[in-house]
Design an enzyme around this catalytic site. Sequence first.
Site, PDB file in Angstrom:
ATOM      1  CE  LYS A  85      -2.290  -1.564   3.641  1.00  0.00           C
ATOM      2  NZ  LYS A  85      -1.717  -2.933   3.667  1.00  0.00           N
ATOM      3  CB  THR A  86       3.773   2.306   2.100  1.00  0.00           C
ATOM      4  OG1 THR A  86       3.064   1.910   3.264  1.00  0.00           O
ATOM      5  CG2 THR A  86       4.539   3.581   2.343  1.00  0.00           C
ATOM      6  CG  ASP A 130      -0.011   2.788   7.159  1.00  0.00           C
ATOM      7  OD1 ASP A 130      -0.966   2.184   6.643  1.00  0.00           O
ATOM      8  OD2 ASP A 130       1.045   2.220   7.489  1.00  0.00           O
ATOM      9  CB  THR A 179      -4.981  -3.837   8.031  1.00  0.00           C
ATOM     10  OG1 THR A 179      -5.172  -3.159   9.266  1.00  0.00           O
ATOM     11  CG2 THR A 179      -3.537  -3.720   7.605  1.00  0.00           C
ATOM     12  NE  ARG A 238       6.688  -4.402   5.686  1.00  0.00           N
ATOM     13  CZ  ARG A 238       5.579  -3.673   5.779  1.00  0.00           C
ATOM     14  NH1 ARG A 238       4.527  -4.144   6.416  1.00  0.00           N
ATOM     15  NH2 ARG A 238       5.536  -2.474   5.250  1.00  0.00           N
TER      16      ARG A 238
HETATM   17  P1  ADP Z   1       2.074  -1.977   3.220  1.00  0.00           P
HETATM   18  O1  ADP Z   1       2.110  -0.485   3.128  1.00  0.00           O
HETATM   19  O2  ADP Z   1       0.915  -2.600   2.495  1.00  0.00           O
HETATM   20  O3  ADP Z   1       2.214  -2.507   4.621  1.00  0.00           O
HETATM   21  P2  ADP Z   1       4.606  -1.768   1.803  1.00  0.00           P
HETATM   22  O4  ADP Z   1       4.178  -0.952   0.650  1.00  0.00           O
HETATM   23  O5  ADP Z   1       5.365  -1.065   2.881  1.00  0.00           O
HETATM   24  O6  ADP Z   1       3.361  -2.553   2.440  1.00  0.00           O
HETATM   25  O7  ADP Z   1       5.457  -2.998   1.211  1.00  0.00           O
HETATM   26  C1  ADP Z   1       6.402  -3.716   1.966  1.00  0.00           C
HETATM   27  C2  ADP Z   1       7.613  -4.059   1.124  1.00  0.00           C
HETATM   28  O8  ADP Z   1       7.247  -5.069   0.204  1.00  0.00           O
HETATM   29  C3  ADP Z   1       8.148  -2.896   0.298  1.00  0.00           C
HETATM   30  O9  ADP Z   1       9.280  -2.324   0.852  1.00  0.00           O
HETATM   31  C4  ADP Z   1       8.501  -3.466  -1.037  1.00  0.00           C
HETATM   32  O10 ADP Z   1       9.886  -3.699  -1.124  1.00  0.00           O
HETATM   33  C5  ADP Z   1       7.805  -4.792  -1.082  1.00  0.00           C
HETATM   34  N1  ADP Z   1       6.706  -4.797  -2.062  1.00  0.00           N
HETATM   35  C6  ADP Z   1       5.408  -4.545  -1.792  1.00  0.00           C
HETATM   36  N2  ADP Z   1       4.660  -4.668  -2.900  1.00  0.00           N
HETATM   37  C7  ADP Z   1       5.507  -4.999  -3.890  1.00  0.00           C
HETATM   38  C8  ADP Z   1       5.331  -5.277  -5.282  1.00  0.00           C
HETATM   39  N3  ADP Z   1       4.120  -5.279  -5.847  1.00  0.00           N
HETATM   40  N4  ADP Z   1       6.419  -5.559  -6.024  1.00  0.00           N
HETATM   41  C9  ADP Z   1       7.641  -5.616  -5.436  1.00  0.00           C
HETATM   42  N5  ADP Z   1       7.866  -5.377  -4.126  1.00  0.00           N
HETATM   43  C10 ADP Z   1       6.820  -5.080  -3.354  1.00  0.00           C
END
Ligand code: ADP
Length: 352
Positions: A85-86, A130, A179, A238
Site C-alpha cells: 500500500k505504501t 496509514d 488493513t 514484505r
Molecule cells: P504496506 O504499506 O501494504 O504494509 P509496503 O508498501 O510497505 O506494504 O510494502 C512492503 C515491502 O514489500 C516494500 O518495501 C517493497 O519492497 C515490497 N513490495 C510490496 N509490494 C511490492 C510489489 N508489488 N512488487 C515488489 N515489491 C513489493
Amino acid sequence: MAIVSSSIDRPDSNRSTSKSRVVDAELLPDDAITSREEGLRPKRLDEFVGQAPLKQVLGIAVKAAKGRREALDHLLLYGPPGLGKTTMALVLAEELGVKCRITSAPALERPRDIIGLLVNLKPRELLFVDEIHRLSSIAQELLYPAMEDLRLDLTVGKGSTARTRALELPPFTLVGATTRAGALSSPMRDRFGLTERLDFYNLPDLQAIVRRSAGILLLPLTNDGCLEIARRCRGTPRIANRLLRRVRDFATVRGELDEIDVLIVDEALTLHRVDHRGLDESDRRLMELLLSSYGGGPVGLETLAAALGEDPATLESLIEPFLLQIGFLKRTPRGRVVTDAGRAHLGRQARL
Ligand code: ADP
C-alpha cells in the site's frame, strides 16, 4: 524526477506480541524503512509486480489526472499489511511527478498535526495516511472539508470570542491505507473517489519479487531458491524480502556466496523455524494446542488465547489470518477448528 518522501512517521500499531516473528507482515524495526526496505521498493508502476487489476485502474487514473493537470482522486487502499500500500502511494507520486508525504493516523492526534501537514501541501501532492481507520474524530472533521472542498476550517481564539476561519488548500490527493476497511467511518469512506483492494500475491508474482530483490542485493539465488522463499513468505512481499535477508545472512556466514540454492534457503529458513508453508512456531503452537488439548476444536478465541498465554486481539489479528487464508483453520460459530489440511500438515490423520 526524483521524488522525496517526507520522514516516515509511523508509530507501531496496537499490537502486543512480545517477540517479533520473522514471518510478521507488519513493519519490524529490523526492516528499518529508510535503509533496508526502501532500496527494494519498486519506484515505477511497471516495476510493481502483480496486482494487475489495481495497476490497470490506477494507471488509467494517473494518465487522466496528468493529462488534465489535476490532482488524482482521493484513493483508499485496503488489504493486509506488507502487500504494497505504501509502495503504491510512492509509485503514484513518482508517476505523477509530485511528492508524497507519509504519515499514519496515530501520529495525527492533535489538530495541529494534521493542519501542519495540510497547509504545507503543494498542488497535486499526495498525502499518505496509514492506518486511516484509527484517525481521531477531530482529525476526521478537519479532513472532510479539506478532501471535499479544499478548505480547512480553523478555529481562532477561545470561548465566546472563538471564530472559524476558512483557509483554502491547493488541490491534493489523500491516499488512505487500512488493513480494516470495515472499521472506517462511512462519511470517511464516501469521500474517496477510488477504493482499491490489495490481495495476497500468487506464487509466480512472489517469485518475481524475490528474483528482483535478489538482483538488487546482488545475490546469486537459483530459481529453485527463489521458489522456496516465495512458498514460505505467506503471500506477502514484505515477508519475502525479510526471508531473503535472513538467507543472505546465512549464506554470508557459511561463505556460500557463489550460488544460493534451495538447500541453503531451506537450511536458513529451517534455522528460523519457518516451515515449507510459511508457518512459524506461533502458528504451529496454536494448531498443536487445538489438536492435542481440544481434539481439533471447536474452541473459543478467549479460551485459546488464555491457553497460549497470548492476548486474544493478537491471536485474531496476527496469527489466525494466515492460517484461515491457507485453509488450515476454520472459524465456526462455536469456535476455531483445525481442518483436515491443517491436520495433514502437522502429520495427523484427518478427523473421522
Ligand atoms: P504496506 O504499506 O501494504 O504494509 P509496503 O508498501 O510497505 O506494504 O510494502 C512492503 C515491502 O514489500 C516494500 O518495501 C517493497 O519492497 C515490497 N513490495 C510490496 N509490494 C511490492 C510489489 N508489488 N512488487 C515488489 N515489491 C513489493
